[in-house]
Each structure stands twice: as C-alpha cells, then as structure tokens.
Design a protein around this motif. Structure first.
Motif, mmCIF file in Angstrom:
data_model
loop_
_atom_site.group_PDB
_atom_site.id
_atom_site.type_symbol
_atom_site.label_atom_id
_atom_site.label_comp_id
_atom_site.label_asym_id
_atom_site.label_seq_id
_atom_site.Cartn_x
_atom_site.Cartn_y
_atom_site.Cartn_z
ATOM 1 N N HIS A 69 1.474 -14.548 -23.978
ATOM 2 C CA HIS A 69 2.962 -14.354 -23.962
ATOM 3 C C HIS A 69 3.934 -13.088 -23.504
ATOM 4 C CE1 HIS A 69 2.673 -18.263 -25.126
ATOM 5 N NE2 HIS A 69 2.005 -18.249 -26.209
ATOM 6 N N LEU A 95 -4.160 -14.673 -35.940
ATOM 7 C CA LEU A 95 -4.591 -15.935 -36.479
ATOM 8 C C LEU A 95 -6.185 -15.788 -36.757
ATOM 9 C CD1 LEU A 95 -5.415 -18.611 -33.459
ATOM 10 C CD2 LEU A 95 -5.756 -16.091 -33.371
ATOM 11 N N ILE A 136 -2.031 -10.566 -24.813
ATOM 12 C CA ILE A 136 -1.723 -11.935 -25.211
ATOM 13 C C ILE A 136 -0.681 -12.764 -24.108
ATOM 14 C CG2 ILE A 136 -0.223 -13.175 -26.953
ATOM 15 C CD1 ILE A 136 -0.727 -10.494 -28.677
ATOM 16 N N SER A 182 0.640 -8.965 -32.421
ATOM 17 C CA SER A 182 1.086 -10.391 -31.942
ATOM 18 C C SER A 182 1.994 -10.463 -30.893
ATOM 19 C CB SER A 182 1.568 -11.304 -33.199
ATOM 20 O OG SER A 182 2.895 -11.193 -33.390
ATOM 21 N N CYS A 183 2.220 -11.894 -30.236
ATOM 22 C CA CYS A 183 3.336 -12.228 -29.391
ATOM 23 C C CYS A 183 4.633 -12.118 -29.616
ATOM 24 C CB CYS A 183 2.861 -13.421 -28.666
ATOM 25 S SG CYS A 183 3.169 -14.742 -29.770
ATOM 26 N N HIS A 234 3.674 -20.966 -28.907
ATOM 27 C CA HIS A 234 4.706 -19.716 -28.789
ATOM 28 C C HIS A 234 5.297 -19.770 -27.596
ATOM 29 C CE1 HIS A 234 3.333 -18.925 -32.926
ATOM 30 N NE2 HIS A 234 4.694 -18.937 -33.145
ATOM 31 N N ARG A 279 -3.898 -18.698 -42.738
ATOM 32 C CA ARG A 279 -3.647 -18.238 -41.239
ATOM 33 C C ARG A 279 -4.316 -16.817 -40.945
ATOM 34 N NH1 ARG A 279 -1.832 -19.886 -36.074
ATOM 35 N NH2 ARG A 279 -0.894 -18.064 -35.188
ATOM 36 N N HIS A 326 -7.055 -15.073 -27.757
ATOM 37 C CA HIS A 326 -7.399 -15.309 -28.995
ATOM 38 C C HIS A 326 -8.523 -14.971 -29.706
ATOM 39 C CE1 HIS A 326 -3.859 -18.004 -27.970
ATOM 40 N NE2 HIS A 326 -3.788 -18.446 -29.079
#
Ligand code: SF4
Lengths: 201, 467
Positions: B109, B411, B107, B346-347, B130, B435, B63
């Motif tokens: 995930h 994020l 990431i 992103s995931c 997620h 966000r 993150h």
C-alpha cells in the motif's frame, strides 16, 4: 467447490464477540502456499498452551465439539484481515456452517467461495440455539428451505439467492464470470478509447 | 440525479449488472503480495487459465521479508518459499514484480501510490484488507480474499454488490501534536469496528481537505478497522501534484486527458448519503488504544475503562477479557502505562512524512534505557529519502534501530515480534490479541506519540515534546 445442502450435528458455541481473523488463524500459519492443512491450527492461541498442549477448557478440544461442523459465535465474527486462511482453517477443521448475529464483509464473502454457510440470526435466537450446544444436542440446517431445525422448532434465516444457488450447486465464480467474456472485452475496448492512461499506452 | 463519488466510480466500472443484484465491476489496478496469492496462481494453473491483464497487475513481497541485512536472503524456510513462489508466479504469468533487492520494494500500500500505480477514479483491489489506503487518491479500493484474487487475475473483474453511502465529515483545524492517526482512531472509537459494515465511507470536510496526501492515506488505511467495505476522499490539486511525474502516472497528452476526468471526481451537491456523521477537529486529542480492538480508544489524558461501570453484559465481559490480556488494571491513567517496545512503520504510518514527524520529536533526545525501538520504513524509496534527509542518523542517535522496508512487526510474520506480555507503542493498525506476537500487548498510536513514548518509557502526551 464443495456443495452445501444440509447439515446435522452438535454445534460448538464460542460466546466471544469480535473474533478476528488473527484469532481464527494467527499470522505465523499464513506462510503456506496451500489451502489445506490449516485445521490443526484453527483458533491456535485459544486452543493450545505455550508448550503446544491442548487447553482442556477450550470448547473445540472437548468431545463432541472437536467434531462440530457448526460453530455458533458472538457478533462481528471474522473481522480484521482479508486472509482466506480463516475460512480454509474452519473448513479443514470440519466446520462448514457458522452462526452469528453479524460478520465482517470480507470474511462473509470468503465463506461462500469455500462452501461454508455463514448464517445471520438475531442475538436472542443465537442464545436459544446455544442451549443446544450446551446440552450437546443436535441441530440441523436445511439450506434449500433456509431454516434451522432444533427440537420441535425451526428458525428461518435469510440468504442472498445468488449466494444460495452457488452453495447449493457448488458453482465456480470464475467460470460464471468468464461466460461474460464478450462483455469484458467490450468494456476494455471502450476503456482504451476513453481512458487510454489506464493501460499506460 | 446527484451522485456520490462512490456512485460515480461504481457506474463507470459496470461491466454487467446481474439480475441477482450483484454486478461485474472492471478492475483497473490489481496489487499482489506473497501471502494471499500463491493459492490463486495455483488455481489458475489447475484450470489452465491466464492472467487477463498482466499489465494492470503489480506484485511485491512485503509481509514475509526480513528487515535486517538482506544480503543473506531469507533464513526462514517457509517465508522463503512463499516469496520465491511469488517471484516465479509473476515470471510465469508476465506480471511486474519488485523483488526483495529492488529499491522500489516495500509495503504494497506504500508502493502503489509511490509508483503512480494508484490513480483517481480507478477500481483498485488487493488481497489485503488495508487496500482502502488507495482511496486517498479518489479511487475505489477493495480488500479481497484469495478466491477473489484468482477471479481478478482470470477475468480482470470483481463480483460486487453495491453497498450504502456513508459520509464522515471532519471540519476545523487539528490542535498541535494531533494527527490524522488520531482522527481515524477517534472515528473508529465513535462508530465502532462494525460501524461501517455494509457501506463505503467518504471522508469529507475542511479538515480532510487540509490534510496532505500522506495523512489522507493514514485515514483511508484504517477504514477496514471501522468495518467498511472501502473508504475514499475526493481528489484535489494535492493529489494531482503528488501524481505528476510518478513512474506509472499518465504522461503527456494522457496526463491532460486524465486530469480532465479526475476533476469530475467529486460528490455532487445534494447527493444522498444513507448515513452521515460530523466530527469537530478541534475536539480531537492525541489518542491511544488500551484494549484488543481498534475501537478501544481513549485520549492520552484519559483512563482505562472500568468494567464495573458497564451495564451491558457482553461489553462488560469484553472489557474484562481485554484488560486481562493487556495486563492492565481498570482506571489506570493512560500516561502511567509503561512500555517495553516501540514500533514505527506499517502501511498506516511508514511513509516519509511519518518518519519526519518522529525525527522532529527524537532530535537531540534519547529513548528511555529500558525501551527497545525500531523504525521500519514503508519502502526502499522511503528509506532512501529518509537517509538523504539524515533522519536515519537522528533515529540511530536516539537509540532506535533503522531497518529494511516491509510489514515487519505490524503482523509479526517475520522475526520482528513481541515476546509474551511485552508492551508496545505501535504506529500500525491492529491491536488484536497476538497480532504482534503471541501474548504481545499493542497500543496503537500516532508516530509522534510513539516517539514520545520511546523517550518517556511510558505512553506520554506528544504535545509536551513539540520543538
Ligand atoms: S503493514 Fe501491516 S496492515 Fe499493512 S499490509 Fe503489511 S501487514 Fe498488512
């Protein structure tokens, strides 16, 4: 964990639906490695302007709501991420009871782990209670009797008996589960026999 | 009694059924990242507790990590403390940790599946909403809070209550240019952000089975945006092929044993679902979100809604609030929405297939002059693969930045963020207020749609760009 029995005070009413955890506490404050100190950044974007000054119109910046322990909100409160920083921020601000018609699952669970009582009520009742916020009148919450008392009225609310017990007694989940250590060990042994790949053996 | 896939995995993980209706479930796989874990490790230390099964736990920093040159480390002091804390916690408790310089870093995930850590029939948890992504493998994943992370570390179990079975069937074939991202946006638009509350969703139907493993992950990934506890898809040969020879996949005779079990992982004929809905794939179009909730979807041929036409007062207020935040006028055509930035990653959409999709559209094209665009691969391995295929060159030639892996502008915890009022076409999963940075405006789209938007300079129909 702090116990929850009863609570009395003027509730703050935030009539916004789908308040997500980014609104409750934005990502820039997730860099902490502590649970405390987040209260000043609760609802950060709604609470402060670009220069960091308090926005007068925002309810939690006004007397007596800046000391509210009870927050009444629109439905689907706490949707979005799993961040426990959201209940930590509420708690650190002093809010230990939230009243809404619905919550996101993870947030709802996270509340109980931190001694916060999330109450579910029908929309109509929420409207009724919000009047007390508008008039700056106190309401009280009695967890053991599962009721909210306001004026000469009271409303019953429902809560899972186990969750209620944990709140009333301030129970530590982990200690409770560790009492079942033998069962876990038994499960692990079976697992090793039946699905050895789980342990990468 | 015929059982659903969720019922089966649930039953298989029951350590103890408690009188109050909750159950103690065994956790096979625990993924840990830097943001939601420090307080959990601190809790362990305070009570002198150990990690029960360090071998079933995998940690990575994602993150907070910078996506630019990493040779200088992390310049943000707080981020650095958090990432370093994860590293030292993992060392102290004996957990495998992919640090920032490890090419397996990425990431959470994305790396779980990549390593073969996410497997069919397992209960997988992570302190991240997620986590449902891993349901694509026929696993039962749960996103959990930090107290629960601590609980899992200490006990390798999770206290859960069985929830409802919800099946979403998508049948048919997708039109050209329409992807699994559009399918899940359509689903969330249909059921709403609280539509799945109190249930586990099984995605089924001929369209779902026809999807690749990666496309399935995109669908499961956004399950939380529909409010559900978890989302999963029955595993099939595509999943087994994907897992074969992954570093943490079962080997030799264990592989055979695992396969035998994995093949039983499907919903029985006649199993009862508490709720079921059907969608027709042919009817799905390229989607965008116009507002500040993932349920605020319209098709690229559509118009932004008009609050005046809304009867329900709560909904009317919410539309007005979103339009104000998004800086949009009622009834604006989707295609007339001009954008400033494009974020691919992103995931949800940071895997190799997503990047191939983007490259296909960007090939021999350039982004619009006023647009800033970046591609952030989901992991070091995705990055490496993309570079081997020469995708990075296509991105750079088209005027995109090619970054290091991480969550990045999904994020906005690191330096990658939108400025106030900047408008972004993003392949991520959340368009909440702020966000992607304070005052930033997010339109969620598929990777192809994001690429098309970069070229056009406004949201545009990806179907025009099919080479
Ligand atoms: S990419 Fe975004 S949604 Fe996914 S784990 Fe990272 S921050 Fe969360």
């Amino acid at each position: 964990m702090q116990k929850f029995h009863s609570l009395q005070g003027v509730p703050a009413y935030l009539p916004i639906v789908n308040i997500d955890t980014d609104m409750i506490i934005p990502a820039q404050f997730l860099k902490t490695i502590k649970r405390t100190g987040l209260g000043k950044n609760l609802f950060f974007v709604m609470r402060y302007d670009d220069d960091g000054n308090e926005i007068k119109d925002f309810i939690l910046n006004q007397e007596p709501y800046n000391k509210s322990k009870i927050l009444i909100t629109g439905k689907n409160f706490g949707c979005g991420s799993s961040r426990e920083h959201a209940p930590w921020a509420l708690l650190d601000f002093g809010i230990t009871c939230v009243i809404s018609s619905s919550y996101a699952d993870i947030f709802y669970n996270n509340c109980f782990k931190n001694g916060i009582l999330p109450i579910i009520l029908e929309e109509e009742k929420i409207k009724e209670l919000s009047e007390y916020s508008n008039r700056k009148e106190e309401i009280s919450i009695e967890l053991s009797e599962e009721k909210i008392i306001f004026g000469n009225n009271e409303i019953k609310f429902d809560i899972d008996p186990f969750k209620k017990k944990c709140l009333l007694e301030g129970l530590d989940d982990i200690a409770l589960s560790l009492e079942k250590s033998k069962k876990i060990t038994f499960f692990e042994k079976n697992l090793k026999d039946n699905k050895p790949w789980i342990f990468n053996d | 009694m015929p059982l659903t896939l969720y019922d089966k995995i649930w039953n298989d993980h029951l350590v103890h059924q408690q009188d109050d209706g909750t159950a103690l479930l065994f956790v096979d796989r625990h993924l840990v990242h830097e943001v939601t874990s420090p307080q959990a490790f601190e809790g362990l230390r305070n009570f002198n507790r150990k990690v029960r099964q360090p071998g079933l736990t995998l940690a990575v920093a994602d993150h907070n990590v910078p996506t630019t040159d990493r040779s200088k480390g992390i310049s943000d002091k707080e981020s650095k403390i958090q990432v370093d804390t994860l590293g030292s916690n993992c060392k102290e408790f004996g957990i495998l940790f992919f640090g920032m310089d490890d090419k397996r870093q990425g990431i959470v995930h994305i790396i779980g599946p990549e390593q073969g850590f996410s497997q069919p029939g397992t209960v997988i948890v992570c302190g991240d909403s997620h986590t449902a992504t891993h349901g694509a493998f026929g696993a039962l994943p749960f996103g959990i809070g930090t107290s629960e992370v601590e609980h899992v570390l200490a006990t390798q179990t999770l206290v859960q209550k069985k929830v409802k079975n919800f099946r979403i069937n998508v049948n048919g074939k997708l039109p050209i240019g329409v992807t699994s991202k559009d399918v899940i946006l359509q689903i969330i638009g249909t059921i709403g952000t609280a539509g799945g509350t109190g249930s586990v969703i099984e995605y089924a139907g001929s369209l779902i089975s026809s999807l690749s493993v990666e496309q399935r992950m995109t669908i499961c990934n956004m399950t939380i945006e529909g409010g559900a506890k978890s989302g999963l898809i029955a595993p099939d040969h595509k999943i087994f092929d994907y897992l074969k020879n992954k570093p943490m996949s079962p080997k030799n005779e264990n592989w055979e044993k695992a396969m035998k079990y994995w093949k039983t992982l499907k919903t029985d004929e006649g199993a009862k679902f508490d709720k079921e809905i059907n969608l027709v794939a042919e009817d799905i179009l390229p989607m965008i979100t116009w507002g500040t909730s993932p349920q605020d979807v319209i098709t690229i041929e559509g118009k932004v809604p008009n609050p005046e036409k809304e009867q329900d007062i709560d909904k009317k207020n919410s539309i007005e609030r979103s339009l104000r935040y998004m800086g949009l006028k009622a009834d604006t055509l989707a295609k007339d929405i001009k954008i400033d930035k494009v974020f691919i990653g992103s995931c949800t959409n940071g895997r190799i297939e997503d990047l191939r999709e983007v490259a296909k559209i960007l090939k021999d094209k350039k982004k619009a002059a006023h647009v800033e665009a970046m591609v952030v691969p989901g992991s070091g391995l995705v990055k490496e693969q993309a570079e081997q295929e020469g995708l990075d060159k296509i991105f750079i030639k088209a005027g995109f930045e090619w970054r290091e892996p991480g969550c990045s502008m999904c994020l906005a915890m690191n330096a990658d963020k939108l400025k106030p009022e900047e408008r972004c076409a993003s392949t991520s999963n959340r368009n909440f207020e702020g966000r992607q940075g304070r005052g930033g405006r997010t339109h969620l789209v598929s990777p192809g749609m994001a690429a098309a938007a970069a070229v056009a300079g406004n949201l545009d129909d990806v179907r025009k760009y099919q080479n």
